[in-house]
Structures are given as C-alpha cells and as structure tokens.
Design an enzyme around this catalytic site. Structure first.
Site, PDB file in Angstrom:
ATOM      1  N   GLY A  15       0.777  -1.146   0.188  1.00  0.00           N
ATOM      2  CA  GLY A  15       0.030  -0.220  -0.184  1.00  0.00           C
ATOM      3  C   GLY A  15       0.843   1.221   0.035  1.00  0.00           C
ATOM      4  O   GLY A  15       1.983   1.280  -0.367  1.00  0.00           O
ATOM      5  N   ALA A  17       2.049   2.648   2.450  1.00  0.00           N
ATOM      6  CA  ALA A  17       3.291   2.646   3.518  1.00  0.00           C
ATOM      7  C   ALA A  17       4.249   1.913   2.751  1.00  0.00           C
ATOM      8  O   ALA A  17       5.637   2.032   2.932  1.00  0.00           O
ATOM      9  CB  ALA A  17       2.889   1.816   4.852  1.00  0.00           C
ATOM     10  N   GLU A  50      -5.761  10.198   0.687  1.00  0.00           N
ATOM     11  CA  GLU A  50      -5.349  11.309  -0.176  1.00  0.00           C
ATOM     12  C   GLU A  50      -5.061  12.458   0.310  1.00  0.00           C
ATOM     13  O   GLU A  50      -4.887  13.531  -0.745  1.00  0.00           O
ATOM     14  CB  GLU A  50      -6.436  11.173  -1.438  1.00  0.00           C
ATOM     15  CG  GLU A  50      -6.774   9.652  -1.671  1.00  0.00           C
ATOM     16  CD  GLU A  50      -7.731   9.268  -2.839  1.00  0.00           C
ATOM     17  OE1 GLU A  50      -8.581   9.991  -3.154  1.00  0.00           O
ATOM     18  OE2 GLU A  50      -7.036   8.418  -3.743  1.00  0.00           O
ATOM     19  N   LYS A  79      -2.675  22.009  -1.499  1.00  0.00           N
ATOM     20  CA  LYS A  79      -3.335  22.058  -0.447  1.00  0.00           C
ATOM     21  C   LYS A  79      -2.822  22.955   0.592  1.00  0.00           C
ATOM     22  O   LYS A  79      -1.641  22.862   0.915  1.00  0.00           O
ATOM     23  CB  LYS A  79      -3.314  20.501   0.131  1.00  0.00           C
ATOM     24  CG  LYS A  79      -4.104  20.369   1.549  1.00  0.00           C
ATOM     25  CD  LYS A  79      -4.223  19.153   2.130  1.00  0.00           C
ATOM     26  CE  LYS A  79      -4.811  19.298   3.694  1.00  0.00           C
ATOM     27  NZ  LYS A  79      -5.025  18.058   4.247  1.00  0.00           N
ATOM     28  N   LEU A 328      -0.750   1.674   9.228  1.00  0.00           N
ATOM     29  CA  LEU A 328      -2.044   1.018   9.483  1.00  0.00           C
ATOM     30  C   LEU A 328      -1.659  -0.032  10.491  1.00  0.00           C
ATOM     31  O   LEU A 328      -2.335  -0.470  11.334  1.00  0.00           O
ATOM     32  CB  LEU A 328      -3.001   0.654   8.551  1.00  0.00           C
ATOM     33  CG  LEU A 328      -3.427   1.757   7.705  1.00  0.00           C
ATOM     34  CD1 LEU A 328      -4.322   1.469   6.588  1.00  0.00           C
ATOM     35  CD2 LEU A 328      -3.995   3.021   8.448  1.00  0.00           C
ATOM     36  N   GLU A 337      -6.835  15.184  10.375  1.00  0.00           N
ATOM     37  CA  GLU A 337      -5.673  16.255  10.166  1.00  0.00           C
ATOM     38  C   GLU A 337      -4.746  15.662   9.058  1.00  0.00           C
ATOM     39  O   GLU A 337      -3.295  15.827   8.979  1.00  0.00           O
ATOM     40  CB  GLU A 337      -5.200  16.730  11.217  1.00  0.00           C
ATOM     41  CG  GLU A 337      -5.820  17.695  12.109  1.00  0.00           C
ATOM     42  CD  GLU A 337      -5.664  19.125  11.730  1.00  0.00           C
ATOM     43  OE1 GLU A 337      -5.171  19.300  10.981  1.00  0.00           O
ATOM     44  OE2 GLU A 337      -6.712  19.988  12.204  1.00  0.00           O
ATOM     45  N   THR A 339      -2.778  12.849   8.889  1.00  0.00           N
ATOM     46  CA  THR A 339      -1.495  12.656   9.400  1.00  0.00           C
ATOM     47  C   THR A 339      -0.886  11.248   9.153  1.00  0.00           C
ATOM     48  O   THR A 339       0.345  10.976   9.304  1.00  0.00           O
ATOM     49  CB  THR A 339      -1.253  12.672  11.033  1.00  0.00           C
ATOM     50  OG1 THR A 339      -2.795  12.167  11.470  1.00  0.00           O
ATOM     51  CG2 THR A 339      -1.522  14.303  11.445  1.00  0.00           C
ATOM     52  N   TYR A 423       2.018  25.774  22.699  1.00  0.00           N
ATOM     53  CA  TYR A 423       3.555  25.496  22.556  1.00  0.00           C
ATOM     54  C   TYR A 423       3.643  24.253  21.621  1.00  0.00           C
ATOM     55  O   TYR A 423       2.563  23.587  21.390  1.00  0.00           O
ATOM     56  CB  TYR A 423       4.321  25.262  23.932  1.00  0.00           C
ATOM     57  CG  TYR A 423       3.750  23.938  24.580  1.00  0.00           C
ATOM     58  CD1 TYR A 423       4.185  22.739  24.363  1.00  0.00           C
ATOM     59  CD2 TYR A 423       2.606  24.050  25.355  1.00  0.00           C
ATOM     60  CE1 TYR A 423       3.688  21.662  24.945  1.00  0.00           C
ATOM     61  CE2 TYR A 423       2.047  22.969  26.038  1.00  0.00           C
ATOM     62  CZ  TYR A 423       2.637  21.703  25.895  1.00  0.00           C
ATOM     63  OH  TYR A 423       1.939  20.684  26.702  1.00  0.00           O
TER      64      TYR A 423
HETATM   65  C1  LIG Z   1     -10.818   5.982   6.090  1.00  0.00           C
HETATM   66  C2  LIG Z   1      -9.371   6.353   6.001  1.00  0.00           C
HETATM   67  C3  LIG Z   1      -9.294   7.675   5.575  1.00  0.00           C
HETATM   68  C4  LIG Z   1      -7.812   7.983   5.379  1.00  0.00           C
HETATM   69  N1  LIG Z   1      -7.462   9.210   4.945  1.00  0.00           N
HETATM   70  C5  LIG Z   1      -6.047   9.598   4.918  1.00  0.00           C
HETATM   71  C6  LIG Z   1      -5.540  10.818   4.360  1.00  0.00           C
HETATM   72  O1  LIG Z   1      -6.195  11.651   4.089  1.00  0.00           O
HETATM   73  N2  LIG Z   1      -4.385  11.224   4.612  1.00  0.00           N
HETATM   74  C7  LIG Z   1      -3.470  10.329   5.390  1.00  0.00           C
HETATM   75  O2  LIG Z   1      -2.219  10.583   5.431  1.00  0.00           O
HETATM   76  N3  LIG Z   1      -3.638   9.061   5.616  1.00  0.00           N
HETATM   77  C8  LIG Z   1      -5.058   8.767   5.674  1.00  0.00           C
HETATM   78  N4  LIG Z   1      -5.566   7.210   5.941  1.00  0.00           N
HETATM   79  C9  LIG Z   1      -4.448   6.425   6.185  1.00  0.00           C
HETATM   80  C10 LIG Z   1      -3.786   5.856   5.125  1.00  0.00           C
HETATM   81  O3  LIG Z   1      -4.850   5.363   4.095  1.00  0.00           O
HETATM   82  C11 LIG Z   1      -2.817   4.886   5.145  1.00  0.00           C
HETATM   83  O4  LIG Z   1      -1.772   5.397   5.837  1.00  0.00           O
HETATM   84  C12 LIG Z   1      -2.150   4.642   4.032  1.00  0.00           C
HETATM   85  O5  LIG Z   1      -2.851   4.265   2.914  1.00  0.00           O
HETATM   86  C13 LIG Z   1      -1.160   3.227   4.220  1.00  0.00           C
HETATM   87  O6  LIG Z   1      -1.797   2.233   4.110  1.00  0.00           O
HETATM   88  P1  LIG Z   1      -0.890   0.865   4.313  1.00  0.00           P
HETATM   89  O7  LIG Z   1      -0.072   0.832   3.315  1.00  0.00           O
HETATM   90  O8  LIG Z   1      -0.580   0.865   5.775  1.00  0.00           O
HETATM   91  O9  LIG Z   1      -2.137  -0.363   4.197  1.00  0.00           O
HETATM   92  P2  LIG Z   1      -2.899  -1.005   3.031  1.00  0.00           P
HETATM   93  O10 LIG Z   1      -3.383   0.184   2.073  1.00  0.00           O
HETATM   94  O11 LIG Z   1      -4.179  -1.677   3.868  1.00  0.00           O
HETATM   95  O12 LIG Z   1      -1.938  -1.815   2.523  1.00  0.00           O
HETATM   96  C14 LIG Z   1      -1.544  -3.397   2.891  1.00  0.00           C
HETATM   97  C15 LIG Z   1      -0.743  -3.937   2.002  1.00  0.00           C
HETATM   98  O13 LIG Z   1      -0.526  -5.238   2.654  1.00  0.00           O
HETATM   99  C16 LIG Z   1      -0.771  -6.492   1.674  1.00  0.00           C
HETATM  100  N5  LIG Z   1      -1.079  -7.588   2.220  1.00  0.00           N
HETATM  101  C17 LIG Z   1      -1.872  -7.674   3.339  1.00  0.00           C
HETATM  102  N6  LIG Z   1      -2.114  -8.857   4.070  1.00  0.00           N
HETATM  103  C18 LIG Z   1      -1.413  -9.680   2.850  1.00  0.00           C
HETATM  104  C19 LIG Z   1      -0.897 -11.078   2.866  1.00  0.00           C
HETATM  105  N7  LIG Z   1      -1.396 -12.142   3.682  1.00  0.00           N
HETATM  106  N8  LIG Z   1       0.176 -11.455   1.926  1.00  0.00           N
HETATM  107  C20 LIG Z   1       0.763 -10.518   1.006  1.00  0.00           C
HETATM  108  N9  LIG Z   1       0.228  -9.053   1.108  1.00  0.00           N
HETATM  109  C21 LIG Z   1      -0.802  -8.478   2.082  1.00  0.00           C
HETATM  110  C22 LIG Z   1      -2.028  -5.751   0.729  1.00  0.00           C
HETATM  111  O14 LIG Z   1      -1.878  -6.812  -0.482  1.00  0.00           O
HETATM  112  C23 LIG Z   1      -1.409  -4.402   0.635  1.00  0.00           C
HETATM  113  O15 LIG Z   1      -0.819  -4.240  -0.454  1.00  0.00           O
HETATM  114  C24 LIG Z   1      -6.819   7.139   5.881  1.00  0.00           C
HETATM  115  C25 LIG Z   1      -7.357   5.971   6.423  1.00  0.00           C
HETATM  116  C26 LIG Z   1      -8.385   5.327   6.300  1.00  0.00           C
HETATM  117  C27 LIG Z   1      -9.268   4.250   7.052  1.00  0.00           C
END
Ligand SMILES: Cc1cc2nc3c(=O)[nH]c(=O)nc-3n(C[C@H](O)[C@H](O)[C@H](O)COP(=O)(O)OP(=O)(O)OC[C@H]3O[C@@H](n4cnc5c(N)ncnc54)[C@H](O)[C@@H]3O)c2cc1C
Length: 497
Positions: A15, A17, A50, A79, A328, A337, A339, A423
C-alpha cells in the site's frame, strides 16, 4: 566495525506505506541493502489516504522526486490547509492552514498582539494575518518567487503507490506478487526467518517491515505486540469512501464537515473528488451513512461506496525482534488532520537513521518505540481537541464534550484558556500556529494574554496590524486562482472555467 549482519530487507505489503518505505530505502540505502517487497493484488490496498501535510515535500526531496512529475502522475492538487465546517457549532467555518500567524517575537507568539488589539476593539480575525489561509479562502495559489508559502498535496492513492513502485523498481528493488500464508521464525531468538507464500515460496530476510495494513500480519499475528485502544476518546469506527466526478475548479484545501455522528471529507484532485463519511456506528447505521454520503456529494459517483472499519489506537510496540511496523499496521488515528502518510514518512526516516546494520540493538528498539508512541499520542491529542471543544447538541457531540480527556490535553487547553499560551513540544508535529487556529476555531477564547501587545500602544499596534493585513491581501490579490495555477504549473491546456 562489526560485519553488516542486516542486509536483506523484506517489506510485507504494497500500500502507500509499503511503497513509501520501498522508495526511500531503495534510494538512500539501496547500495547496501537487498530489498524485496511482497504484496498481494488479490488482497488489495485500503485505497484511501489522499490528503497530506507539508512534510511530504521534504520527504519527496529525500526521494529525489520532481514536483511536476509527481503531480502529473498522481493527479495531485495543491493543499493549503483544511476547512473545518460545522465543528464547534452548525454554521461555523474556520480554516486550519499550514501557514504561520503574523510575526512572533521571542517573548510571545503573534496571537498575543492580536488579542491585545481585539481587547481594544479591533475587529480583525486571526486568519487575516496568515497568507496561506487568505489564499485558501480566496481559492488562489502561487509559488512566490520571493518568500515562502507552506503547502501540501491532495493525491490519488492508487496512482501514488504505482508511481513509487516504478521508482523503487528502477532503484533495484525486487517485487514479489503473492499472498503471505505463514511466517517462519527462529525457535531460539524468535526473529522472523522468512515469509512463506501460498505458492510455497520462501522470502528470507534479516529485517522485516510490516506494511500489511490494519491486520498487522507480522507485528500482531506473529509477534502479538498488543493494541492500546483509544476509542473511548475517538469513537468513530467506520468510514464510507466514494469517488465522484469533479464539478468545478479544485479547492486548494481539504474540507472536513462535521455531522451529527462524525464528519465527512472532500478531497479535490485534478480528475475527480475523493469523498468519505466518518462515523461512530453506535450513533449512525451503515445504511443511513450510505444514504447520507451519496446525498452530499456534488458530482456523479464513480465508484461504489466502500465501507472501512477501524479501531483508533496504537500498537504497544512497533518494533519487535527483527520486525518494524509502519502505518496502519502500527496504529491508527482517524484522518481528520491527514497525518497517517506523514507518520509513515517519519517512521521510515527514523528507521533509515537508526538502521541496524550490525544487528538489532535493544536500546535502539526501545528508542524507536518510544518515539513512535510519543509522536502518535501528540497527534491523538490534537484530534481529540477538535471533538472535545464543541457546542453541538447531538448525543455524539455532547459525549465528546463531557468525556475525560488525556492529561496532556487538559494541560494544553488550560494553558490557552487561562493565558493564551500554546507550545510545540519535542515530539509534537503541530506547530503553535496549528494549535492556536484550531483552539480559536473551536471557540476557545482565552481569558487573558501576554501584555507585549499593550507595550506598543494602541495606535501603533493598530497600524502594524493593518500593514500586515494589507501586505497579505496584496500578495493574495496578485495570485492566480488555484485551478489556473495548477493548469499552468502542469503545463496542461487550461480547463474551461
Ligand atoms: C478512512 C480512511 C481515510 C484515510 N485518509 C487519509 C488521509 O487523508 N491522509 C493520510 O495521510 N492518511 C489517510 N489514511 C491512512 C492511509 O490510508 C494509510 O496510512 C495508507 O494508505 C497506508 O496504508 P497501508 O499501506 O499501511 O495499508 P494498506 O493500504 O491496507 O496496504 C496493505 C498491503 O498489505 C498487503 N497484504 C496484506 N496482507 C497480505 C498477505 N497476507 N500477503 C501479501 N500481502 C498482504 C496488501 O495487499 C496491501 O498491499 C486514511 C485511512 C482511512 C482508514
């Protein structure tokens, strides 16, 4: 110097991250490391996230990214802050901008001057002294040739991951498509030896970065790090997200609009708008949320609304053994915000700075965990602030107003309420200007302020403030609209107005 024991890095998850970690590590330490990323298209990503904050620009500099190329590839817009609507009361609006407020001195921040003038009858608003805020309000944007403007981006999360993937692969990173079925650990040390995929393939490594999203496949399912639940402070637990067609010029700000059981976001991109409704399921059913979300978007929906459940809190340890969790997988505070992506960036930066080439050292792990905890707790307090200081009548909001809040936040609010003191502490992401904008925006008017403004004398203070306001409005008036600037900046033909 000891030998390099940690050479093979495996990133689990692709994802935002996973790909951010991949892009940074492959660019900065790619010569020393052998990096592999495993992701499963079948599982997919969360697909939201996003809106960003200005720190992304410094991180992009570390990645060596060209702004135009990045913005074109991710359909990004500029933004300048977040427009908070209906938060303290229905009908209220304030912008939490990324800018500074006026000019501060060593003895006191600018808002003390403003409060002194206000006490003497001045009718100006604190936002009149902030360039970014005024530009946002006027829907304008420019990158000034002199001076600075503090800004971030709105971007398409799917395109961003793709963009970072191309960069990482060009830096030599290896990507493996496959589902992680199990984790092989050393019986003695407990360290992870390999990820075992559905196909039977083993992906061996010395250090594993858990970017598997909420499931925390390595840090929780394998290491059982534990989770500290913060939902008694932040009880929203659901979000419905939908993309819609753009219906007009893109705003240079995110909109966060409160409703009776949470809030909704509106994130303008070049090609579409991201919308979402965040709510506490105890106060709003999924069906009602669905109807409400679709009833409030402007353009035609481009996707089916997608339901995401979450639990606010933090992983008790984000680095255990030879596993480091990011984003996550490491904890979650709602995106009010913007973050989360920032926290991925700070986590990766800290990891690169303290990279365990010679082997994992307990003291470094402890420090990493402490920093991650402090950083997320400060963000949590800032988010709670928006909910706690409200005058709304609905049960969801009344409960937020009446709830006991963390001591760290009690102290902040008391300092501001009593003497307008704000602060930025050591682990704080948010600057004084942010705390002040949100506290005032949430209708917390201080009872007293520093007298430095009074020393200057009424007429002189009024003159200085009027000059500041005038200078800012002159700069804003000379800026093009955000949409015009964007079109020009990206060298695309202008859109029809
Ligand atoms: C409702 C919502 C709104 C958000 N809005 C914002 C925002 O505006 N600004 C901001 O900075 N952040 C926002 N975030 C947070 C942001 O979406 C995440 O920080 C960011 O997308 C990173 O997600 P991730 O990569 O940790 O997880 P994910 O996108 O869930 O990626 C997980 C990855 O792990 C892989 N995976 C999982 N299990 C397995 C497995 N068993 N085998 C192989 N691969 C696996 C998946 O395929 C995927 O590639 C939001 C979050 C939510 C829930």
């Amino acid at each position: 110097m000891t030998e390099q024991r940690v050479k093979k890095v495996v990133i689990a998850g692709g994802g935002t991250a996973g790909w951010l970690a991949a892009a940074a590590l492959s660019r900065q330490l790619g010569q020393l490391l052998d990096i592999t990323l495993v992701e499963s298209e079948e599982i997919g990503t969360i697909g939201v996230g996003e809106a960003t904050i200005p720190t992304m620009r410094s991180f992009h500099a570390i990645l060596g990214l060209d702004e135009r190329e990045f913005m074109r590839a991710t359909q990004a817009t500029f933004k300048l802050g977040i427009s908070f609507e209906n938060w303290a009361r229905d009908g209220d609006r304030y912008i939490h901008s990324f800018g500074d407020l006026g000019k501060s001195t060593w003895m006191g921040d600018f808002h003390h001057f403003w409060l002194a003038a206000k006490a003497a009858g001045d009718a100006s608003e604190i936002g009149d002294y902030c360039l970014e805020l005024q530009a946002a309000k006027a829907e304008r944007f420019a990158l000034p040739s002199e001076g600075e403007i503090n800004y971030a981006y709105h971007l398409d999360a799917g395109l961003y991951a793709r963009f970072l993937r191309a960069r990482s692969e060009a830096n030599g990173l290896k990507r493996i498509e496959g589902r992680i079925a199990s984790v092989d650990r050393d019986g003695e040390t407990g360290f992870i030896r390999a990820l075992v995929l559905d196909s039977g393939e083993r992906v061996e490594g010395d250090l594993f970065i858990d970017c598997t999203g909420f499931r925390g496949l390595l840090i929780e399912s394998t290491y059982a790090a534990g989770y500290e639940d913060w939902s008694h402070w932040l009880p929203t637990n659901s979000a419905l997200a939908v993309q819609s067609a753009a219906t007009g010029p893109a705003h240079p700000y995110t909109r966060a609009i409160a409703h009776d059981a949470g809030w909704r976001w509106r994130i303008p991109l070049q090609h579409r708008v991201g919308n979402g409704l965040v709510y506490a399921s105890e106060h709003l059913s999924d069906d009602e949320a669905h109807a409400r979300l679709l009833g409030t978007i402007d353009g035609a929906p481009l996707t089916e609304p997608r339901l995401i459940r979450f639990r606010t809190g933090r992983r008790r340890q984000v680095w255990m053994g030879n596993c480091v969790a990011l984003s996550l997988a490491s904890g979650f505070v709602e995106p009010l915000e913007s973050t989360s992506i920032h926290l991925v960036m700070t986590g990766v930066t800290r990891l690169m700075q303290a990279f365990p080439f010679g082997g994992v050292a307990p003291a470094a792990v402890t420090r990493f965990n402490e920093q991650a905890q402090a950083e997320l707790e400060r963000v949590r307090d800032f988010i709670i602030l928006h909910y706690h200081l409200n005058e709304r009548p609905e049960p969801f909001w009344a409960a937020r107003r009446d709830m006991p809040i963390p001591d760290t936040l009690v102290e902040r609010i008391a300092l501001f309420a009593e003497a307008a003191q704000a602060y930025q502490g050591g682990e704080d992401l948010f600057r004084v200007a942010s705390w002040v904008q949100v506290m005032l925006g949430q209708r917390l008017m201080p009872r007293d302020h520093h007298r430095l403004g009074t020393i200057m004398g009424g007429p002189q203070l009024a003159g200085v403030l009027a000059k500041m306001r005038g200078d800012i409005s002159d700069v804003v008036a000379a800026m093009p609209t955000h949409q015009k600037f964007l079109d020009r900046h990206l060298l695309r033909p202008p859109r029809a107005a």
